[in-house]
Every structure is written in structure tokens, then in C-alpha cells.
Enzyme design. Structure first.
Site, PDB file in Angstrom:
ATOM      1  N   TYR A  90     -24.011 -83.569 -93.872  1.00 62.53           N
ATOM      2  CA  TYR A  90     -24.049 -82.706 -92.690  1.00 62.53           C
ATOM      3  C   TYR A  90     -23.907 -81.236 -93.107  1.00 62.53           C
ATOM      4  O   TYR A  90     -24.725 -80.380 -92.765  1.00 62.53           O
ATOM      5  CB  TYR A  90     -22.935 -83.097 -91.704  1.00 62.53           C
ATOM      6  CG  TYR A  90     -22.701 -82.066 -90.635  1.00 62.53           C
ATOM      7  CD1 TYR A  90     -23.664 -81.844 -89.657  1.00 62.53           C
ATOM      8  CD2 TYR A  90     -21.535 -81.292 -90.610  1.00 62.53           C
ATOM      9  CE1 TYR A  90     -23.474 -80.872 -88.683  1.00 62.53           C
ATOM     10  CE2 TYR A  90     -21.334 -80.332 -89.649  1.00 62.53           C
ATOM     11  CZ  TYR A  90     -22.304 -80.126 -88.685  1.00 62.53           C
ATOM     12  OH  TYR A  90     -22.120 -79.161 -87.739  1.00 62.53           O
ATOM     13  N   ARG A 120      -8.935 -89.890 -92.745  1.00 59.73           N
ATOM     14  CA  ARG A 120     -10.367 -90.082 -92.564  1.00 59.73           C
ATOM     15  C   ARG A 120     -11.052 -89.455 -93.779  1.00 59.73           C
ATOM     16  O   ARG A 120     -10.673 -88.353 -94.184  1.00 59.73           O
ATOM     17  CB  ARG A 120     -10.774 -89.366 -91.268  1.00 59.73           C
ATOM     18  CG  ARG A 120     -12.076 -89.777 -90.678  1.00 59.73           C
ATOM     19  CD  ARG A 120     -12.301 -89.130 -89.321  1.00 59.73           C
ATOM     20  NE  ARG A 120     -12.386 -87.668 -89.394  1.00 59.73           N
ATOM     21  CZ  ARG A 120     -12.714 -86.876 -88.363  1.00 59.73           C
ATOM     22  NH1 ARG A 120     -12.962 -87.418 -87.181  1.00 59.73           N
ATOM     23  NH2 ARG A 120     -12.769 -85.574 -88.503  1.00 59.73           N
ATOM     24  N   ALA A 125     -29.674 -77.595 -81.990  1.00 65.05           N
ATOM     25  CA  ALA A 125     -30.158 -78.978 -81.874  1.00 65.05           C
ATOM     26  C   ALA A 125     -29.868 -79.852 -83.085  1.00 65.05           C
ATOM     27  O   ALA A 125     -30.630 -80.757 -83.379  1.00 65.05           O
ATOM     28  CB  ALA A 125     -31.662 -78.947 -81.603  1.00 65.05           C
ATOM     29  N   GLY A 130     -13.005 -87.321 -96.259  1.00 61.53           N
ATOM     30  CA  GLY A 130     -13.690 -86.021 -96.233  1.00 61.53           C
ATOM     31  C   GLY A 130     -13.034 -84.956 -95.382  1.00 61.53           C
ATOM     32  O   GLY A 130     -13.599 -83.878 -95.221  1.00 61.53           O
ATOM     33  N   HIS A 182     -14.517 -86.381 -81.690  1.00 61.40           N
ATOM     34  CA  HIS A 182     -13.678 -85.186 -81.785  1.00 61.40           C
ATOM     35  C   HIS A 182     -12.270 -85.406 -81.217  1.00 61.40           C
ATOM     36  O   HIS A 182     -12.085 -86.159 -80.262  1.00 61.40           O
ATOM     37  CB  HIS A 182     -14.356 -84.011 -81.059  1.00 61.40           C
ATOM     38  CG  HIS A 182     -15.577 -83.544 -81.775  1.00 61.40           C
ATOM     39  ND1 HIS A 182     -16.765 -83.279 -81.157  1.00 61.40           N
ATOM     40  CD2 HIS A 182     -15.783 -83.314 -83.102  1.00 61.40           C
ATOM     41  CE1 HIS A 182     -17.662 -82.899 -82.051  1.00 61.40           C
ATOM     42  NE2 HIS A 182     -17.085 -82.911 -83.243  1.00 61.40           N
ATOM     43  N   PHE A 201     -16.096 -72.891 -86.206  1.00 59.21           N
ATOM     44  CA  PHE A 201     -15.036 -73.757 -86.684  1.00 59.21           C
ATOM     45  C   PHE A 201     -14.958 -74.916 -85.674  1.00 59.21           C
ATOM     46  O   PHE A 201     -15.980 -75.544 -85.442  1.00 59.21           O
ATOM     47  CB  PHE A 201     -13.765 -72.937 -86.971  1.00 59.21           C
ATOM     48  CG  PHE A 201     -13.920 -72.261 -88.333  1.00 59.21           C
ATOM     49  CD1 PHE A 201     -14.939 -71.332 -88.563  1.00 59.21           C
ATOM     50  CD2 PHE A 201     -13.127 -72.612 -89.405  1.00 59.21           C
ATOM     51  CE1 PHE A 201     -15.161 -70.773 -89.824  1.00 59.21           C
ATOM     52  CE2 PHE A 201     -13.335 -72.063 -90.678  1.00 59.21           C
ATOM     53  CZ  PHE A 201     -14.353 -71.155 -90.880  1.00 59.21           C
ATOM     54  N   ASN A 202     -13.840 -75.249 -85.047  1.00 56.84           N
ATOM     55  CA  ASN A 202     -13.854 -76.448 -84.202  1.00 56.84           C
ATOM     56  C   ASN A 202     -14.157 -76.120 -82.748  1.00 56.84           C
ATOM     57  O   ASN A 202     -13.255 -75.703 -81.997  1.00 56.84           O
ATOM     58  CB  ASN A 202     -12.526 -77.183 -84.340  1.00 56.84           C
ATOM     59  CG  ASN A 202     -12.454 -77.945 -85.651  1.00 56.84           C
ATOM     60  OD1 ASN A 202     -12.505 -77.338 -86.727  1.00 56.84           O
ATOM     61  ND2 ASN A 202     -12.371 -79.252 -85.581  1.00 56.84           N
ATOM     62  N   ASP A 245     -39.366 -82.013 -78.798  1.00 52.46           N
ATOM     63  CA  ASP A 245     -38.648 -82.011 -80.071  1.00 52.46           C
ATOM     64  C   ASP A 245     -39.058 -80.801 -80.910  1.00 52.46           C
ATOM     65  O   ASP A 245     -40.241 -80.467 -80.981  1.00 52.46           O
ATOM     66  CB  ASP A 245     -39.026 -83.302 -80.810  1.00 52.46           C
ATOM     67  CG  ASP A 245     -38.094 -83.583 -81.957  1.00 52.46           C
ATOM     68  OD1 ASP A 245     -37.315 -84.544 -81.843  1.00 52.46           O
ATOM     69  OD2 ASP A 245     -38.139 -82.846 -82.972  1.00 52.46           O
TER      70      ASP A 245
HETATM   71  N1  UFG Z   1      -8.575 -86.610 -85.722  1.00 48.88           N
HETATM   72  C1  UFG Z   1      -7.604 -87.544 -85.523  1.00 48.88           C
HETATM   73  N2  UFG Z   1      -7.866 -88.553 -84.634  1.00 48.88           N
HETATM   74  C2  UFG Z   1      -9.041 -88.643 -83.950  1.00 48.88           C
HETATM   75  C3  UFG Z   1     -10.021 -87.672 -84.172  1.00 48.88           C
HETATM   76  C4  UFG Z   1      -9.758 -86.656 -85.072  1.00 48.88           C
HETATM   77  O1  UFG Z   1      -6.527 -87.511 -86.114  1.00 48.88           O
HETATM   78  O2  UFG Z   1      -9.213 -89.603 -83.172  1.00 48.88           O
HETATM   79  C5  UFG Z   1      -8.285 -85.496 -86.651  1.00 48.88           C
HETATM   80  C6  UFG Z   1      -9.294 -85.399 -87.781  1.00 48.88           C
HETATM   81  O3  UFG Z   1      -8.935 -86.245 -88.835  1.00 48.88           O
HETATM   82  C7  UFG Z   1      -9.220 -83.918 -88.110  1.00 48.88           C
HETATM   83  C8  UFG Z   1      -8.903 -83.244 -86.764  1.00 48.88           C
HETATM   84  O4  UFG Z   1      -8.396 -84.290 -85.949  1.00 48.88           O
HETATM   85  O5  UFG Z   1      -8.162 -83.677 -88.966  1.00 48.88           O
HETATM   86  C9  UFG Z   1     -10.112 -82.649 -86.100  1.00 48.88           C
HETATM   87  O6  UFG Z   1     -11.157 -83.614 -86.088  1.00 48.88           O
HETATM   88  P1  UFG Z   1     -12.512 -83.422 -85.293  1.00 48.88           P
HETATM   89  O7  UFG Z   1     -13.322 -84.666 -85.531  1.00 48.88           O
HETATM   90  O8  UFG Z   1     -12.242 -83.040 -83.884  1.00 48.88           O
HETATM   91  O9  UFG Z   1     -13.183 -82.172 -85.982  1.00 48.88           O
HETATM   92  P2  UFG Z   1     -13.537 -81.915 -87.525  1.00 48.88           P
HETATM   93  O10 UFG Z   1     -12.588 -80.856 -87.992  1.00 48.88           O
HETATM   94  O11 UFG Z   1     -13.604 -83.155 -88.307  1.00 48.88           O
HETATM   95  O12 UFG Z   1     -15.046 -81.442 -87.403  1.00 48.88           O
HETATM   96  C10 UFG Z   1     -15.430 -80.206 -86.883  1.00 48.88           C
HETATM   97  C11 UFG Z   1     -16.842 -80.334 -86.305  1.00 48.88           C
HETATM   98  C12 UFG Z   1     -17.823 -80.680 -87.363  1.00 48.88           C
HETATM   99  C13 UFG Z   1     -17.705 -79.689 -88.485  1.00 48.88           C
HETATM  100  C14 UFG Z   1     -16.290 -79.576 -88.964  1.00 48.88           C
HETATM  101  C15 UFG Z   1     -16.151 -78.493 -89.982  1.00 48.88           C
HETATM  102  O13 UFG Z   1     -16.860 -81.319 -85.314  1.00 48.88           O
HETATM  103  O14 UFG Z   1     -19.123 -80.662 -86.828  1.00 48.88           O
HETATM  104  O15 UFG Z   1     -15.427 -79.275 -87.899  1.00 48.88           O
HETATM  105  O16 UFG Z   1     -15.677 -79.086 -91.144  1.00 48.88           O
HETATM  106  F1  UFG Z   1     -18.465 -80.100 -89.518  1.00 48.88           F
END
Ligand code: UFG
Length: 326
Positions: free
Chosen positions: A141, A282, A74, A284, A189, A169-170, A51
């Protein structure tokens, strides 16, 4: 051969990084506590189970071996979990990183590359987010990553280390050769969940919100392939070794895709119907998150190779069907 310590190298992106170093002048040494990573993802790279919050382990490691750089993959990454359990995020992402940095500092002025996130910016104030965009994280986060970025500036100003920050980004896709890919539990995700719905591991994909101010009402994201992220790390490492002074880079393609576009592309790639359900927003989620990645292109010569949506989904689909994914 110089050694590069990859903390979190058994995880989704860290393991791709360890693979990227194969055949280069650098050798990956993976340190991972296996809290969410997988031993199989490390492959043939040297592996140390431990760790980054274990000061004794780090002091021994840095006292007996020379590393050209330390890369930090990590962190805990679940936005919703960070809201319900902020202590986990401030402990793992902040406190343990402080332990790591202090141990590094005790052993000389080392190079450090930190995986940060678009979540440090909060709600976008411009169509594309560049490195000068204000930082107002919306959740623990994002706060935890922002705090580490602030600390890094202070350590560097004190002359204690030389650092670089890459804000993803994603992150999406899977190893182009099919050796590794996303394997989170729980999986939150979008792309892996859509593909689980295509393969039948999940009944359907739920769209979280169709009333956003975007062209089709669903959220828009900038998806970036993990092999392109690993390449950016490699280029930053070389840039730092050759004395480069810039430290912060946003990593994205500059092109956003909506949730509906992701599902449509997945239908095309997989040939499956992919049942959809609708749900409310969802908490935030910003409507749109798209990077301005011009600085990484200009300064590092970074050119994403795999980050068109179809290639990302094709690789992730190969991984979803792979027997290795068990
Ligand atoms: N979404 C859905 N259905 C799902 C999962 C996701 O509609 O089952 C939507 C979410 O609401 C979002 C988009 O798909 O609008 C992408 O969601 P993800 O969870 O794949 O990714 P995020 O954009 O929420 O998060 C990513 C990273 C985070 C980081 C963030 C930056 O995973 O670690 O981008 O804001 F913080």
C-alpha cells in the site's frame, strides 16, 4: 464557475471534499466507480460513474470539458490486504493512476492533487515526521503511493502537469453537519470500530498490542478530521491556481493519541462502557506515527479546526448513530 474533477468523490474523504466546494467559485464533478464509495455520499454534486483506468472515458471527458484541477481520492487503502493481494494495489493505485495521468497529459498541462499517506515513510526516525523524512514504505500500500509520488515528480519535470501531494496521517471523524462519514466494508480503522463497540454493533474493541515502546504500551497515532483534510485540499488548490511552487505537505496535528486514549475519550463522549479485549500486535504497525504539519500551516495557512480528539469522536459518534449511515 470552474469545474474540479473529484475522482473517488463517493468515498469517505472525497465526498467531504465535494461538499467543501459548495458555495465556492469551483464546482465538484465526481467520478467514482462505486467499488467502495456510495452514491448517496455524493449528494447533489454532478456524478459520473466510471473508473480512472478507463482511458476512453477519460479522453472523452477531458476532450469535451475543461477542469481547473483533478483531485485523486480513489486508492485502495487496506494495508493488510495490500500484503496478501499486492496486485490489486499495483493495479488500482499505480497502473490506473498512470492511465489517468497520461489522459490528462494528452489534454494539456493540468493541475493534479494527489491524496498520499503517512505510510510512504515507513518506520519513523524522528518524533514528528516532516516532508524531508526518508521514504521507506513497509508494505505494498505504502509502496504504491510512493510510486505515484515518484511518477508525479517525473511528469512535472517533463512539464506535463502541475501537481501537489497531501500526505494524510490518520483520517478520522465525520462531516460536522452529519451528512456523511466513514462507511468501509470491512471496517478496519480504530475509531469507527471503537464506536461500533459503543453502539452495540460490535461486541468489543480489540487492542492490537500493549507492549509497544509508548507511554501506555499501545500505538500512538495523529488523528486528523476529514473536514480539516478537505480544507487543506481547498487551500492547496487556491495556492496552485495562484502559482504556488511547493508540492508536498504532511497533514497532521502534531499531537499523538494512544489506542487506550482513543477508547477512554470514546467512553467519555458516548457515555458507554465499551468492552475491551487484548490481542497481539497487528503486523506492520509502527509504534508511533505523528506528523510535523508546520509546512502546511506556514505555506498554505492551514489551521485544523476540528481535529481535537473529542470533536473527532463526537462527530464520528453522531455518524455511527445516524439513520443516513445504512
Ligand atoms: N487498532 C486496534 N484495534 C482495532 C483497530 C486498530 O488496536 O480494532 C490499532 C492499530 O493497531 C493501530 C491504531 O489502532 O495501532 C490505528 O489503526 P487504524 O487501522 O485506524 O489506522 P492505521 O494507523 O493502521 O492506518 C492509517 C490509515 C492507512 C495508512 C496508515 C499510515 O488508515 O491508510 O494510517 O501508516 F496507511
Amino acid at each position: 464557475m470552474s469545474d474540479i474533477l473529484i475522482i473517488g468523490g463517493a468515498g469517505y474523504i472525497g465526498a467531504q471534499m465535494a461538499k467543501r466546494l459548495q458555495g465556492t467559485a469551483h464546482k465538484a464533478v465526481v467520478l467514482d466507480n462505486l467499488s467502495s464509495g456510495h452514491r448517496w455520499a455524493v449528494g447533489d454534486a454532478e456524478f459520473i460513474e466510471g473508473d480512472m483506468g478507463d482511458a476512453a472515458l477519460l479522453d472523452k471527458l477531458f476532450g469535451t470539458r475543461q477542469f481547473d484541477a483533478v483531485m485523486h481520492f480513489a486508492s485502495s487503502i487496506l494495508v493488510e490486504e495490500s500484503v496478501s493481494d499486492p496486485g490489486k494495489y499495483y493495479d488500482n493505485n499505480v497502473a490506473r493512476t498512470v492511465t489517468l495521468l497520461n489522459s490528462m497529459v494528452r489534454h494539456g498541462r493540468m493541475r493534479f492533487i494527489f491524496s498520499s499517506t503517512a505510510a510512504v515513510f515507513g518506520n519513523p526516525k524522528t518524533a514528528r515526521i516532516n516532508e524531508n523524512h526518508p521514504m521507506q514504505p513497509l508494505n505494498p500500500y505504502g509502496q504504491s503511493k510512493h510510486m505515484v509520488e515518484i511518477m508525479l515528480r517525473d511528469y512535472a519535470a517533463a512539464g506535463s502537469l502541475h501537481y501537489g501531494v497531501l500526505r494524510y496521517f490518520n483520517a478520522a471523524g465525520a462531516d460536522p453537519e452529519g451528512e456523511m462519514g466513514e462507511c468501509h466494508d470491512p471496517e478496519t480503522h480504530l475509531i469507527p470500530r471503537v464506536l461500533q463497540a459503543a453502539s452495540g454493533r460490535r461486541k468489543s474493541i480489540t487492542i492490537f498490542g500493549e507492549d509497544y515502546p509508548t507511554p501506555d504500551g499501545t500505538c500512538v497515532r495523529d488523528y486528523i478530521h476529514i473536514a480539516d483534510l478537505a480544507e487543506a485540499h481547498y487551500l492547496l488548490l487556491e495556492y496552485m491556481i495562484s502559482g504556488g511552487k511547493e508540492v508536498e505537505f504532511n497533514l497532521g496535528t502534531g499531537q499523538g493519541y494512544s489506542v487506550r486514549e482513543v477508547i477512554e475519550t470514546a467512553r467519555k463522549v458516548t457515555g458507554k462502557e465499551i468492552p475491551v479485549e487484548n490481542a497481539s500486535r497487528r503486523t506492520g504497525d509502527p509504534a508511533t506515527l505523528v506528523a510535523d504539519g508546520a509546512k502546511a500551516r506556514r505555506v498554505l495557512g492551514w489551521e485544523p479546526r476540528y481535529s481535537d480528539l473529542e470533536t473527532i469522536i463526537r462527530h464520528a459518534w453522531g455518524w455511527e448513530l445516524s439513520p443516513r449511515r445504512a
